[in-house]
Design an enzyme around this catalytic site. Structure first.
Site, PDB file in Angstrom:
ATOM      1  N   GLU A   1       0.874  -1.175   0.000  1.00  0.00           N
ATOM      2  CA  GLU A   1       0.000   0.000   0.000  1.00  0.00           C
ATOM      3  C   GLU A   1       0.905   1.216   0.000  1.00  0.00           C
ATOM      4  OE1 GLU A   1      -3.433  -0.287   2.332  1.00  0.00           O
ATOM      5  OE2 GLU A   1      -3.113  -2.393   2.746  1.00  0.00           O
TER       6      GLU A   1
ATOM      7  N   CYS B   1      -1.433   9.363   3.304  1.00  0.00           N
ATOM      8  CA  CYS B   1      -1.386   8.890   1.914  1.00  0.00           C
ATOM      9  C   CYS B   1      -2.627   9.361   1.170  1.00  0.00           C
ATOM     10  CB  CYS B   1      -1.278   7.378   1.880  1.00  0.00           C
ATOM     11  SG  CYS B   1      -2.561   6.613   2.860  1.00  0.00           S
TER      12      CYS B   1
HETATM   13  P1  NAD Z   1       8.949   4.600   4.001  1.00  0.00           P
HETATM   14  O1  NAD Z   1       8.790   3.820   2.753  1.00  0.00           O
HETATM   15  O2  NAD Z   1      10.114   5.492   4.115  1.00  0.00           O
HETATM   16  O3  NAD Z   1       9.051   3.626   5.257  1.00  0.00           O
HETATM   17  C1  NAD Z   1       8.054   2.652   5.506  1.00  0.00           C
HETATM   18  C2  NAD Z   1       8.684   1.485   6.238  1.00  0.00           C
HETATM   19  O4  NAD Z   1       9.632   0.858   5.377  1.00  0.00           O
HETATM   20  C3  NAD Z   1       9.455   1.875   7.505  1.00  0.00           C
HETATM   21  O5  NAD Z   1       9.229   0.910   8.495  1.00  0.00           O
HETATM   22  C4  NAD Z   1      10.903   1.829   7.035  1.00  0.00           C
HETATM   23  O6  NAD Z   1      11.806   1.565   8.083  1.00  0.00           O
HETATM   24  C5  NAD Z   1      10.861   0.661   6.064  1.00  0.00           C
HETATM   25  N1  NAD Z   1      11.953   0.624   5.074  1.00  0.00           N
HETATM   26  C6  NAD Z   1      12.726   1.640   4.645  1.00  0.00           C
HETATM   27  N2  NAD Z   1      13.610   1.186   3.738  1.00  0.00           N
HETATM   28  C7  NAD Z   1      13.390  -0.144   3.576  1.00  0.00           C
HETATM   29  C8  NAD Z   1      13.962  -1.158   2.762  1.00  0.00           C
HETATM   30  N3  NAD Z   1      14.946  -0.903   1.923  1.00  0.00           N
HETATM   31  N4  NAD Z   1      13.449  -2.408   2.855  1.00  0.00           N
HETATM   32  C9  NAD Z   1      12.424  -2.681   3.684  1.00  0.00           C
HETATM   33  N5  NAD Z   1      11.848  -1.760   4.486  1.00  0.00           N
HETATM   34  C10 NAD Z   1      12.323  -0.505   4.438  1.00  0.00           C
HETATM   35  O7  NAD Z   1       7.569   5.372   4.214  1.00  0.00           O
HETATM   36  P2  NAD Z   1       7.160   6.350   5.398  1.00  0.00           P
HETATM   37  O8  NAD Z   1       7.924   7.625   5.240  1.00  0.00           O
HETATM   38  O9  NAD Z   1       7.239   5.642   6.724  1.00  0.00           O
HETATM   39  O10 NAD Z   1       5.607   6.569   5.087  1.00  0.00           O
HETATM   40  C11 NAD Z   1       5.150   7.504   4.179  1.00  0.00           C
HETATM   41  C12 NAD Z   1       4.743   6.839   2.886  1.00  0.00           C
HETATM   42  O11 NAD Z   1       3.787   5.821   3.152  1.00  0.00           O
HETATM   43  C13 NAD Z   1       4.055   7.787   1.932  1.00  0.00           C
HETATM   44  O12 NAD Z   1       4.514   7.543   0.629  1.00  0.00           O
HETATM   45  C14 NAD Z   1       2.575   7.412   2.064  1.00  0.00           C
HETATM   46  O13 NAD Z   1       1.789   7.743   0.950  1.00  0.00           O
HETATM   47  C15 NAD Z   1       2.666   5.944   2.285  1.00  0.00           C
HETATM   48  N6  NAD Z   1       1.464   5.440   2.949  1.00  0.00           N
HETATM   49  C16 NAD Z   1       0.550   4.722   2.215  1.00  0.00           C
HETATM   50  C17 NAD Z   1      -0.624   4.257   2.829  1.00  0.00           C
HETATM   51  C18 NAD Z   1      -1.669   3.462   2.059  1.00  0.00           C
HETATM   52  O14 NAD Z   1      -2.533   2.873   2.698  1.00  0.00           O
HETATM   53  N7  NAD Z   1      -1.624   3.415   0.746  1.00  0.00           N
HETATM   54  C19 NAD Z   1      -0.852   4.537   4.176  1.00  0.00           C
HETATM   55  C20 NAD Z   1       0.102   5.256   4.885  1.00  0.00           C
HETATM   56  C21 NAD Z   1       1.259   5.689   4.260  1.00  0.00           C
END
Ligand code: NAD
Length: 529
Positions: free
Chosen positions: A291, A325
């Site tokens: 997501e 998001c």
């Molecule tokens: P992010 O992708 O930076 O981090 C999300 C998670 O991924 C964190 O736990 C992070 O530690 C982990 N992560 C980072 N690098 C990784 C890697 N290489 N491999 C595996 N895991 C890794 O996102 P964020 O800044 O925490 O959240 C914001 C983003 O999330 C925005 O783009 C937003 O639109 C999206 N979001 C989407 C939804 C939805 O339901 N579609 C809901 C909430 C947030």
């Protein structure tokens, strides 16, 4: 409590003085616990709480000098250990059956309900979420527990299907997929971490939760609640850690069957690619649920009620400082209403209260961390050279605040029109017709949420047919989907998977099996003792 009867958790009514007093008290109590070091997060594997060498403080984004607690980050070796531990616990957890697991998960929801004010207050301080938003996050987490517990009951009994041949017995049933990795974001630190984790657990998967670095303390509260509710220690691991370090280890592990991720597009696509590689000894294809982001548009028709439209846009674009998001980041206004709308929008946005999240009157709090603040300030500074700035508001100096920013007449090929900013930064542009407005809204890599303000029944009907988004909202704000009422999720580059909080969601976490028996026996073999 009857698991089969789902009801959404009602939000707190903060307009009541007694509720405000109770919440101020909760904030004070959380602060006191933080002062004496009662909040911490550390890896939990096989029920053992492990301290690690890499320790960071979790800070209050409204006032970064205030530390809320300590976080022990797991390293690669612990990530491997977490998966091995879950491989050992899988069989016993699956053998419990859907009914018993549903009871455990519903009880976790009950435990959250009992400490809902403390959880929300902790979120105000650790994530910089204003009161109402933090409370809604906790309500959603409780809803996920209750709703998925109810849905799991529906998966517990094999379905008896029609026979094709005489004497044929056809059964359709569901079993767990195996070991699951859940990776959650910071912006719904309790709700999303809870939703993904309990969906996986209730279906019988042994599950590791890797929360976002910035909100590890809230996630640690979830871990405690799940264990207290009765989730087996061998079926659940909690792994606070740096995404770039331990994420690839978890995602690439050949013993992992399912990956459930919510976060950015870049990380999501990297996970998809890494998980497609079949590792040594791996005998399965990993199931991936992603997501991701959105670049969500609201269309304001020329006959729209402008007061309603402005209220809806303000809440959708600037609630939780635009860090959802589902947040609105593009507004497309029909030409005849354009000038009037932009002028009034800017006036109203300029009046929104930007202040520390713990103040009850706050509408816009801080961004999550210094990195986000710097990124957004640089982005706005850079786009200001080529775009027309309609508003840049005042904001506090202390904390990770950024001004509310509105650009007008933004061309469709501008990066700010196309890419997620995840901040209180809004683009507005005119359209010459409703058809053009729809075409502009649809011209995006993403398809998450979208909305229309209009009093024309034919335009509303056209939007239903043609606006390409996972969640469409007509004549209201476009954020705040409610579990079981507005199942949430997008398509295109907004993600793959069934909607969270919807009836199909759990089906992604199970392996369906069909069993056909020919019962036209030719005698029986006696059972040997
Ligand atoms: P992010 O992708 O930076 O981090 C999300 C998670 O991924 C964190 O736990 C992070 O530690 C982990 N992560 C980072 N690098 C990784 C890697 N290489 N491999 C595996 N895991 C890794 O996102 P964020 O800044 O925490 O959240 C914001 C983003 O999330 C925005 O783009 C937003 O639109 C999206 N979001 C989407 C939804 C939805 O339901 N579609 C809901 C909430 C947030």
């Amino acid at each position: 409590m009857n698991i089969a009867e789902f009801r959404n958790e009602p939000p707190i009514d903060f307009s009541l003085p007694e509720e405000r007093e109770q919440f101020l008290l909760a904030l004070e109590q959380v602060r006191e616990k933080a002062r004496v070091g009662e909040y911490s997060a550390a890896p939990i594997i096989g029920g053992e709480l492990l301290s690690t060498a890499k320790v960071a403080k979790s800070e209050n984004p409204s006032n970064p000098e205030e530390s809320i607690g300590k976080v022990h980050f797991a390293d690669e070796a612990l990530a491997l250990q977490a998966i091995t531990s879950l491989q050992g616990g899988l069989e016993e957890w699956e053998a419990l059956g859907f009914q018993r697991r549903a009871e455990i998960i519903a009880y976790a929801g009950e435990l959250m309900r009992q400490k809902r004010r403390e959880l929300a207050a902790l979120m105000v301080l650790e994530a910089g979420k204003p009161w109402g938003e933090a409370d809604a996050d906790v309500c959603e987490a409780i809803d996920f527990c209750d709703y998925y517990a109810k849905c799991a009951l529906g998966l517990s009994t094999p379905t008896h299907l029609m026979p094709y041949l005489n004497g044929e017995l056809n059964h359709y049933s569901y079993s767990a997929r195996g070991v699951a990795v859940v990776i959650s974001p910071w912006n719904f630190p309790l709700a999303i971490a809870t939703g993904m984790t309990v969906a996986s657990l209730v279906c019988g998967n042994a599950t590791v939760l890797k929360p976002a670095e910035q909100t590890s303390l809230i996630a640690a509260e979830l871990a405690t609640i799940l264990r207290e509710a009765g989730v087996h220690d061998s079926a659940f691991s909690f792994l606070p850690g740096i995404g770039e370090e331990i994420g690839p280890v978890l995602v690439g592990h050949p013993g992992v069957h399912l990956l459930c991720f919510t976060g950015s597009r870049a990380v999501g696509l990297e996970i998809l690619q890494r998980s497609a590689v079949v590792g040594e000894g791996q005998r399965h294809i990993k199931k991936v649920i992603l997501e991701l982001g959105g670049k969500n548009a609201i269309i304001v028709d020329d006959d729209a009620d402008i007061d309603d439209a402005i209220k809806g846009v303000l809440y959708s674009a600037f609630g939780f400082a635009g860090q959802k998001c589902s947040a609105c980041s593009r507004v497309i206004v029909l030409q005849d209403a354009y000038e009037r709308f932009v002028e009034r929008l800017c006036q109203a946005a300029n009046d929104l209260i930007i202040a520390p999240a713990e103040q009850p009157e706050t509408f816009v709090g801080p961004l999550i961390d210094q990195e986000s603040q710097q990124r957004v300030l640089n982005l706005v500074r850079e786009r200001q050279n080529s775009l027309s700035l309609a508003l840049s508001s005042e904001c506090p100096d202390t904390g990770y605040f950024v001004p509310i920013t509105i650009f007008r007449d933004v061309p469709a090929d501008d990066p700010l029109w196309r890419e997620e900013a995840f901040a209180p930064v809004l683009c507005v542009a005119p359209a010459t017709s409703f058809e053009e407005a729809l075409q502009m809204a649809n011209d995006s890599d993403y398809a998450l949420t979208g909305g229309v303000f209009s009093r024309s029944p034919s335009h509303l009907a056209q939007a239903r047919r043609e606006l390409q988004v996972g969640n469409l909202y007509l004549n209201r704000s476009i954020t705040g989907a409610i579990v079981g009422r507005q199942p949430f999720g997008g398509f295109r580059l907004s993600g793959v998977g069934s909607k969270a909080g919807g009836a199909d969601y759990l089906l992604q976490f199970v392996e369906p099996r069909s069993i056909t028996e020919n019962t036209m026996r030719k005698g029986f073999t006696p059972e040997l003792a």
